[in-house]
Design a protein around this motif. Structure first.
Motif, PDB file in Angstrom:
ATOM      1  N   THR A 161      33.446  32.997  38.026  1.00  0.00           N
ATOM      2  CA  THR A 161      33.097  33.409  39.384  1.00  0.00           C
ATOM      3  C   THR A 161      34.283  33.279  40.323  1.00  0.00           C
ATOM      4  OG1 THR A 161      32.384  31.157  39.825  1.00  0.00           O
ATOM      5  CG2 THR A 161      30.696  32.732  39.124  1.00  0.00           C
ATOM      6  N   HIS A 162      35.334  32.617  39.849  1.00  0.00           N
ATOM      7  CA  HIS A 162      36.561  32.466  40.644  1.00  0.00           C
ATOM      8  C   HIS A 162      37.719  32.183  39.683  1.00  0.00           C
ATOM      9  CE1 HIS A 162      35.238  27.943  41.291  1.00  0.00           C
ATOM     10  NE2 HIS A 162      35.111  28.335  40.048  1.00  0.00           N
ATOM     11  N   THR A 163      38.936  32.171  40.203  1.00  0.00           N
ATOM     12  CA  THR A 163      40.086  31.891  39.333  1.00  0.00           C
ATOM     13  C   THR A 163      40.360  30.393  39.224  1.00  0.00           C
ATOM     14  OG1 THR A 163      41.393  32.525  41.270  1.00  0.00           O
ATOM     15  CG2 THR A 163      41.348  34.080  39.443  1.00  0.00           C
ATOM     16  N   SER A 164      39.550  29.588  39.920  1.00  0.00           N
ATOM     17  CA  SER A 164      39.774  28.138  39.884  1.00  0.00           C
ATOM     18  C   SER A 164      39.727  27.516  38.480  1.00  0.00           C
ATOM     19  CB  SER A 164      38.799  27.442  40.823  1.00  0.00           C
ATOM     20  OG  SER A 164      38.900  27.993  42.124  1.00  0.00           O
ATOM     21  N   PRO A 165      38.921  28.052  37.517  1.00  0.00           N
ATOM     22  CA  PRO A 165      38.953  27.446  36.177  1.00  0.00           C
ATOM     23  C   PRO A 165      40.351  27.445  35.550  1.00  0.00           C
ATOM     24  CG  PRO A 165      37.648  29.500  36.189  1.00  0.00           C
ATOM     25  CD  PRO A 165      37.863  29.076  37.606  1.00  0.00           C
ATOM     26  N   PHE A 187      33.946  37.610  38.860  1.00  0.00           N
ATOM     27  CA  PHE A 187      32.677  38.367  38.849  1.00  0.00           C
ATOM     28  C   PHE A 187      31.545  37.619  39.567  1.00  0.00           C
ATOM     29  CE2 PHE A 187      35.331  39.109  35.222  1.00  0.00           C
ATOM     30  CZ  PHE A 187      35.335  40.485  35.060  1.00  0.00           C
ATOM     31  N   ARG A 188      30.830  38.348  40.407  1.00  0.00           N
ATOM     32  CA  ARG A 188      29.625  37.793  41.045  1.00  0.00           C
ATOM     33  C   ARG A 188      28.633  38.925  41.290  1.00  0.00           C
ATOM     34  NH1 ARG A 188      32.408  33.997  45.747  1.00  0.00           N
ATOM     35  NH2 ARG A 188      33.988  33.151  44.345  1.00  0.00           N
ATOM     36  N   PRO A 189      27.346  38.675  41.062  1.00  0.00           N
ATOM     37  CA  PRO A 189      26.362  39.762  41.211  1.00  0.00           C
ATOM     38  C   PRO A 189      26.058  40.094  42.677  1.00  0.00           C
ATOM     39  CG  PRO A 189      25.332  37.773  40.333  1.00  0.00           C
ATOM     40  CD  PRO A 189      26.765  37.440  40.550  1.00  0.00           C
ATOM     41  N   HIS A 200      39.130  40.665  42.629  1.00  0.00           N
ATOM     42  CA  HIS A 200      40.292  39.902  42.145  1.00  0.00           C
ATOM     43  C   HIS A 200      40.642  38.759  43.088  1.00  0.00           C
ATOM     44  CE1 HIS A 200      40.592  43.843  40.240  1.00  0.00           C
ATOM     45  NE2 HIS A 200      41.213  43.221  39.248  1.00  0.00           N
ATOM     46  N   GLN A 201      41.067  37.662  42.488  1.00  0.00           N
ATOM     47  CA  GLN A 201      41.523  36.528  43.286  1.00  0.00           C
ATOM     48  C   GLN A 201      42.915  36.106  42.837  1.00  0.00           C
ATOM     49  OE1 GLN A 201      38.628  33.358  42.786  1.00  0.00           O
ATOM     50  NE2 GLN A 201      37.527  34.005  44.621  1.00  0.00           N
ATOM     51  N   ILE A 202      43.560  35.351  43.711  1.00  0.00           N
ATOM     52  CA  ILE A 202      44.755  34.617  43.269  1.00  0.00           C
ATOM     53  C   ILE A 202      44.528  33.168  43.651  1.00  0.00           C
ATOM     54  CG2 ILE A 202      47.196  34.150  43.685  1.00  0.00           C
ATOM     55  CD1 ILE A 202      47.808  36.943  43.525  1.00  0.00           C
ATOM     56  N   GLU A 203      44.742  32.320  42.685  1.00  0.00           N
ATOM     57  CA  GLU A 203      44.571  30.887  42.854  1.00  0.00           C
ATOM     58  C   GLU A 203      45.954  30.275  42.892  1.00  0.00           C
ATOM     59  OE1 GLU A 203      41.421  29.842  42.646  1.00  0.00           O
ATOM     60  OE2 GLU A 203      41.797  27.695  42.753  1.00  0.00           O
ATOM     61  N   GLY A 204      46.134  29.251  43.684  1.00  0.00           N
ATOM     62  CA  GLY A 204      47.410  28.535  43.650  1.00  0.00           C
ATOM     63  C   GLY A 204      47.141  27.058  43.450  1.00  0.00           C
ATOM     64  N   TYR A 296      47.669  20.200  46.018  1.00  0.00           N
ATOM     65  CA  TYR A 296      46.874  21.095  46.853  1.00  0.00           C
ATOM     66  C   TYR A 296      46.567  22.378  46.092  1.00  0.00           C
ATOM     67  CZ  TYR A 296      51.313  23.495  48.114  1.00  0.00           C
ATOM     68  OH  TYR A 296      52.504  24.168  48.083  1.00  0.00           O
ATOM     69  N   ALA A 297      45.543  23.080  46.572  1.00  0.00           N
ATOM     70  CA  ALA A 297      45.140  24.320  45.914  1.00  0.00           C
ATOM     71  C   ALA A 297      44.696  25.313  46.967  1.00  0.00           C
ATOM     72  CB  ALA A 297      43.995  24.046  44.950  1.00  0.00           C
ATOM     73  N   PHE A 298      44.762  26.564  46.606  1.00  0.00           N
ATOM     74  CA  PHE A 298      44.244  27.599  47.503  1.00  0.00           C
ATOM     75  C   PHE A 298      43.745  28.776  46.690  1.00  0.00           C
ATOM     76  CE2 PHE A 298      47.955  30.295  46.946  1.00  0.00           C
ATOM     77  CZ  PHE A 298      48.981  29.388  46.694  1.00  0.00           C
TER      78      PHE A 298
END
Ligand code: DAH
Length: 330
Positions: A161-165, A187-189, A200-204, A296-298
């Protein structure tokens, strides 16, 4: 033999030459006739004539073969000449493609962080509960799971559901210090003006020894990043909640459409929300076995950035493949 030689010389195609060869060697051909004459001869004369005929035969074959390879080469070269494409010829019929605005925006974001020495990591689209939720401080039945509606498979696997994994996977496979981004589909319904089931996401993620990475570092890097993307905009950090960061913030930029005067896009607030961030929650470090770390994360939605940069009003239009939209990005 002289006339034969001349006929070979006059042949100007492999086909014609082949016809001549069959004719000369054939049942009613020159050699058949000449060899038949041997019956009427005898003794030395017969031997001498037979020898001469055999010599002629060899000579003829040799000449035909030489001419054949000459003609074959010539015919091949003619074909090449005829089929040659003049690459210097200008044509405006060729329809050149362009990068899709989402990929183009993704590339631009990646370029920024790669220039700051971030690595680019990757993870699977089909995830498990541990990497997508549990390790990110989202235990089962935690109400915050409702923030992210989820596509599940029968066996309990899910579409991330996000790129955090990818944060979790990177920390499980590498030791600190870590500086990474991870772009990719999630992906999210949901389906409306601002939601599509795939986006699409970008995780840092930045992790180092305890005390080495602070919220101040996060703030300065994101401010710089947002000015690189949107020019000299105002940036504000608003306290928020994410299970995987503590403290957490949402980041807004001054509305690039009305410059604060209030418009439909910023819903008259003068601000546009563009990303979520925070310092990594200790529970996340515990889940991956990191001790004495800070980080930190974003996370941000790439389509949101593409829509703001190119003033695209409807998110769904990015995935309809309509050339009238896409051709504007050449
Ligand atoms: N995973 C969040 C989402 O999908 C985005 C996000 C927020 C990622 C804060 C982060 C973060 O790494 O620190 O909405």
């Amino acid at each position: 033999m002289e006339t034969l030689k001349k006929s070979i010389e006059e042949c100007d195609s492999v086909k014609e030459l082949e016809r001549l060869r069959v004719e000369v060697f054939g049942k009613k051909g020159y050699f058949a006739k000449e060899f038949a004459k041997l019956k009427e001869l005898s003794g030395d004369e017969k031997i001498a004539y037979a020898a001469r005929l055999n010599e002629e035969k060899d000579k003829f074959s040799e000449l035909v073969n030489a001419k054949k390879s000459f003609l074959e080469t010539k015919e091949y070269e003619d074909i090449l000449k005829q089929d040659a494409v003049d690459v210097s010829l200008y044509s405006n019929i060729v329809n050149v493609g362009a990068l899709h605005p989402v990929i183009d925006t993704m590339d631009k974001i990646i370029e920024y962080f790669v220039s700051l020495n971030f690595s680019v990591e990757d993870g699977p689209l089909v995830e498990d509960d541990f990497h997508n939720f549990e390790a990110l401080n989202l235990p089962k039945f935690h109400p915050a799971r409702d923030m992210q509606d989820t596509f599940y498979f029968k066996d309990g696997a899910l579409l991330r559901t996000h790129t955090s994994p990818v944060q979790v996977r990177t920390m499980l496979s590498q030791d600190p210090p870590i500086r990474m981004i991870c772009p990719g589909a999630v992906f999210r319904p949901d389906l409306d003006l601002t939601h599509t089931p795939m986006f699409h996401q970008i995780e840092g993620l930045v992790v180092d020894k305890r005390g080495a990475v602070s919220f101040a570092n996060l703030k300065s890097i994101l401010e710089e990043f947002l000015r690189y993307m949107f020019g000299s905009v105002k940036v504000r950090f608003r306290p928020s909640f994410f299970p995987f960061t503590e403290p957490s913030a949402e980041v807004d930029i001054g509305c690039i459409f009305c410059h604060g005067a209030g418009c439909r896009v910023c819903k008259n607030t003068g601000w546009l929300e563009v990303l979520g961030c925070g310092t990594v929650d200790q529970n996340v470090f515990n889940a991956v076995g990191y001790k004495n770390s800070s980080g930190y994360a974003f996370g941000l939605g790439i389509e949101r950035f593409a829509m703001l940069l190119h003033k695209i009003p409807d998110l769904r239009s990015l995935f309809e493949g309509d050339l009238r939209l896409l051709e504007q990005f050449k």
